[in-house]
Enzyme design. Structure first.
Site, PDB file in Angstrom:
ATOM      1  N   ARG A 150       0.798  -1.224   0.000  1.00 47.00           N
ATOM      2  CA  ARG A 150       0.000   0.000   0.000  1.00 47.00           C
ATOM      3  C   ARG A 150       0.833   1.278   0.000  1.00 47.00           C
ATOM      4  O   ARG A 150       0.425   2.277  -0.581  1.00 47.00           O
ATOM      5  CB  ARG A 150      -0.912  -0.012   1.231  1.00 47.00           C
ATOM      6  CG  ARG A 150      -1.946   1.120   1.270  1.00 47.00           C
ATOM      7  CD  ARG A 150      -2.889   0.946   2.454  1.00 47.00           C
ATOM      8  NE  ARG A 150      -3.830   2.029   2.566  1.00 47.00           N
ATOM      9  CZ  ARG A 150      -5.049   2.049   2.018  1.00 47.00           C
ATOM     10  NH1 ARG A 150      -5.445   1.026   1.289  1.00 47.00           N
ATOM     11  NH2 ARG A 150      -5.853   3.077   2.175  1.00 47.00           N
ATOM     12  N   TYR A 151       1.982   1.270   0.657  1.00 42.00           N
ATOM     13  CA  TYR A 151       2.626   2.530   0.953  1.00 42.00           C
ATOM     14  C   TYR A 151       4.032   2.732   0.370  1.00 42.00           C
ATOM     15  O   TYR A 151       4.321   3.767  -0.212  1.00 42.00           O
ATOM     16  CB  TYR A 151       2.713   2.726   2.468  1.00 42.00           C
ATOM     17  CG  TYR A 151       1.399   2.787   3.196  1.00 42.00           C
ATOM     18  CD1 TYR A 151       0.402   3.665   2.790  1.00 42.00           C
ATOM     19  CD2 TYR A 151       1.141   1.967   4.294  1.00 42.00           C
ATOM     20  CE1 TYR A 151      -0.807   3.737   3.460  1.00 42.00           C
ATOM     21  CE2 TYR A 151      -0.060   2.035   4.980  1.00 42.00           C
ATOM     22  CZ  TYR A 151      -1.034   2.912   4.560  1.00 42.00           C
ATOM     23  OH  TYR A 151      -2.228   2.985   5.212  1.00 42.00           O
TER      24      TYR A 151
ATOM     25  N   HIS B  45       1.730  24.856  26.577  1.00 42.87           N
ATOM     26  CA  HIS B  45       0.720  24.037  27.264  1.00 42.87           C
ATOM     27  C   HIS B  45      -0.599  24.022  26.475  1.00 42.87           C
ATOM     28  O   HIS B  45      -1.654  23.734  27.021  1.00 42.87           O
ATOM     29  CB  HIS B  45       0.455  24.544  28.694  1.00 42.87           C
ATOM     30  CG  HIS B  45       1.701  24.856  29.451  1.00 42.87           C
ATOM     31  ND1 HIS B  45       2.421  23.906  30.121  1.00 42.87           N
ATOM     32  CD2 HIS B  45       2.387  26.023  29.605  1.00 42.87           C
ATOM     33  CE1 HIS B  45       3.488  24.457  30.676  1.00 42.87           C
ATOM     34  NE2 HIS B  45       3.493  25.748  30.372  1.00 42.87           N
TER      35      HIS B  45
ATOM     36  N   SER C 295     -15.375  12.446   5.258  1.00 42.13           N
ATOM     37  CA  SER C 295     -16.183  11.576   6.103  1.00 42.13           C
ATOM     38  C   SER C 295     -17.355  11.037   5.287  1.00 42.13           C
ATOM     39  O   SER C 295     -17.951  11.762   4.485  1.00 42.13           O
ATOM     40  CB  SER C 295     -16.718  12.346   7.317  1.00 42.13           C
ATOM     41  OG  SER C 295     -17.724  11.601   7.989  1.00 42.13           O
TER      42      SER C 295
ATOM     43  N   SER D 237      17.691 -14.080  14.143  1.00 42.54           N
ATOM     44  CA  SER D 237      17.455 -14.100  12.701  1.00 42.54           C
ATOM     45  C   SER D 237      16.036 -13.723  12.299  1.00 42.54           C
ATOM     46  O   SER D 237      15.833 -12.776  11.532  1.00 42.54           O
ATOM     47  CB  SER D 237      17.791 -15.492  12.147  1.00 42.54           C
ATOM     48  OG  SER D 237      17.552 -15.533  10.759  1.00 42.54           O
TER      49      SER D 237
END
Length: 485
Positions: A21-22, A160, A290, A335
């Site tokens: 996929r990537y 923060h 969405s 291994s």
């Protein structure tokens, strides 16, 4: 399962999404079986060439036969041999010997399995770094262009995740760039620190080679040097067990994990800014955010980077534990683990760099939103400037402080309790007490006067640290990336 004789459905088997996929074709090839076993054959050739040059009975005809069959790999035969022998290296020795009958007797002469296994791993790791470094440099370059463009644009700073003193859009980007520049240095160092395992024998003593050369230590040392040079390394580890020290793998995956942390932080910042509607990653014309909420513009690329970066950061635990339990000269419990973690480390780093490059090439800034957020918070930050101006106009510092305290709390109540805009400055304008400085308020509230040396820092940082670090990669920069998925 497919019945005998039927073609198996490739979609009925699990495939790692890192490859399917990537990952880029280049990085997927770097960890492929073809690269691995082709490198094994080249290492057997280097060994035979070096042994011949040092006087062993190896003919030119044998060398030519090996050279002619480096990529002529019968993978089906190798798989059948491994199933029978339960030994991957010997399976490929037999497969290579089958197409090199004249050279069969001298293939793998004096070597142990780790001669091809470990040395190939080191070549693949080096080549993996050489693939990642230009990609990382490209990301830094794209972000440097962005930082330069927005060096002067004031933006609300956060500490923060609470409103803090102003910075600039470009200065914030430089915080990301500085982390990535550290990663660039770390990856370069890790690559350059790699050495070749070399020609060391079964437990690292070179005993088999000393026997081949009838006790001539100088020839054994020269053999190690020659093969190391043929493989493209300047140095070999002076001492090894059967394997090179597994601490090397820790160093490799540690710098990749650190890169993962940098990218996770950058993409988290982008995701938070997307929520604030100040900056967004690229969003395609027909992209759907969405299935249920058509208006959504989810930062899916940055989310992907964070998701995969978390995986990358965890992988360093594998070599840490492996190195800790390698008994004496070696055990084989390294291994299977290394087959997974080393490849996944580079594949994952490759993916998140490509994705971040795509993000950095299409970042969208919304100046009006940024300005509105500044207007909401800046009046409170300007109170000290207002006090100083009043004192210069002849006012009493304590009286002014009390006036501002009351007005600022009233304005804060409007924001927090009524959901209104910050009207602190309107209250100051309406109060006769502040009439001596009413004409100065616009100047006192100029956002650029609150960003300190941020623009100058951006310019100096890019000129003196970032651009020079990218010079070695100018000719290797990646072209613009369009994500397939």
């Amino acid at each position: 399962m497919a019945a005998p004789g039927e073609k198996e459905d490739a979609m009925a088997r699990y495939r790692s999404p890192l490859v399917s996929r990537y990952a880029s074709a280049e990085m997927a090839y770097n960890f492929s079986e073809r690269k691995k076993f082709g490198t094994w054959r080249r290492l057997w050739l280097y060994l035979a060439q070096a042994e011949k040059s040092l006087g062993l009975s190896i003919t030119d005809e044998q060398i030519r036969e090996m050279e002619a069959n480096l990529d002529n790999i019968d993978f089906k035969m190798a798989a059948e041999e491994e199933k029978k022998l339960r030994h991957d290296v010997m399976a490929h020795v037999h497969t290579f010997a089958h197409c090199c009958p004249k050279a069969a007797a001298i293939i793998h002469l004096g070597a142990t399995s780790c001669y091809v296994g470990d040395n190939t791993d080191l070549i693949v790791l080096r080549d993996g770094f050489n693939l990642l470094l230009p990609k990382l440099a490209t990301v830094i370059s794209r972000l440097a262009d962005f930082a330069e463009k927005y060096a002067d644009m004031p933006a609300l700073g956060f500490t923060h995740y609470q409103p803090a003193q102003l910075t600039t859009v470009g200065k914030r980007c430089c915080l990301w760039i500085q982390d990535l520049c550290m990663d660039l240095q770390n990856l370069e160092r890790a690559r350059d620190d790699l050495r070749f395992r070399g020609v060391k024998g079964t437990t690292g003593t070179q005993a088999s080679f000393l026997q081949l050369f009838e006790g001539d230590h100088s020839k054994v040392e020269e053999l190690d040097r020659l093969v190391t040079a043929k493989a493209g390394f300047k140095r070999a580890y002076m001492v090894t067990g059967q394997t090179y020290s597994r601490k090397v793998d820790i160093e490799v995956l540690a710098v990749l994990a650190s890169l993962g942390a940098s990218i996770h932080k950058i993409c988290t910042d982008i995701r938070l800014l997307a929520n604030l509607k100040e900056i967004e990653e690229p969003f395609e014309k027909e992209q759907i955010g969405s299935s249920a909420m058509p208006y959504k513009r989810n930062p899916m690329r940055s989310e992907r980077c964070c998701s995969l970066a978390r995986h990358l950061m965890t992988l360093v635990m594998d070599p840490l534990q492996t190195a800790a339990v390698q008994w004496f000269e070696r055990t084989l419990d390294d291994s299977a683990n290394r087959r997974v973690c080393l490849a996944e480390g580079f594949l994952t780093a490759d993916i998140i760099l490509s994705t971040l490059q795509n993000v950095s090439e299409g970042l969208v800034v919304y100046p009006k939103v940024i300005e509105r957020r500044i207007r909401q918070e800046l009046p409170f930050m300007a109170t000290e400037n207002i006090i100083m101006a009043m004192v210069k106009a002849g006012g009493n510092r304590q009286d002014c402080h009390e006036k501002i305290r009351v007005l600022s709390q009233q304005a804060a109540a409007v924001v927090k309790q009524e959901g209104g805009d910050n009207d602190f400055i309107a209250r100051v304008r309406a109060d006769p007490y502040f009439s001596p400085i009413h004409k100065q308020l616009e100047t006192l509230l100029d956002p650029s006067s609150f960003t300190g040396r941020a623009p100058q820092q951006v310019a100096k940082f890019l000129k003196e640290e970032v651009r020079p670090a990218l010079i070695p990669y100018q000719s290797k920069m990646c072209g613009k990336i369009e994500l397939a998925l």
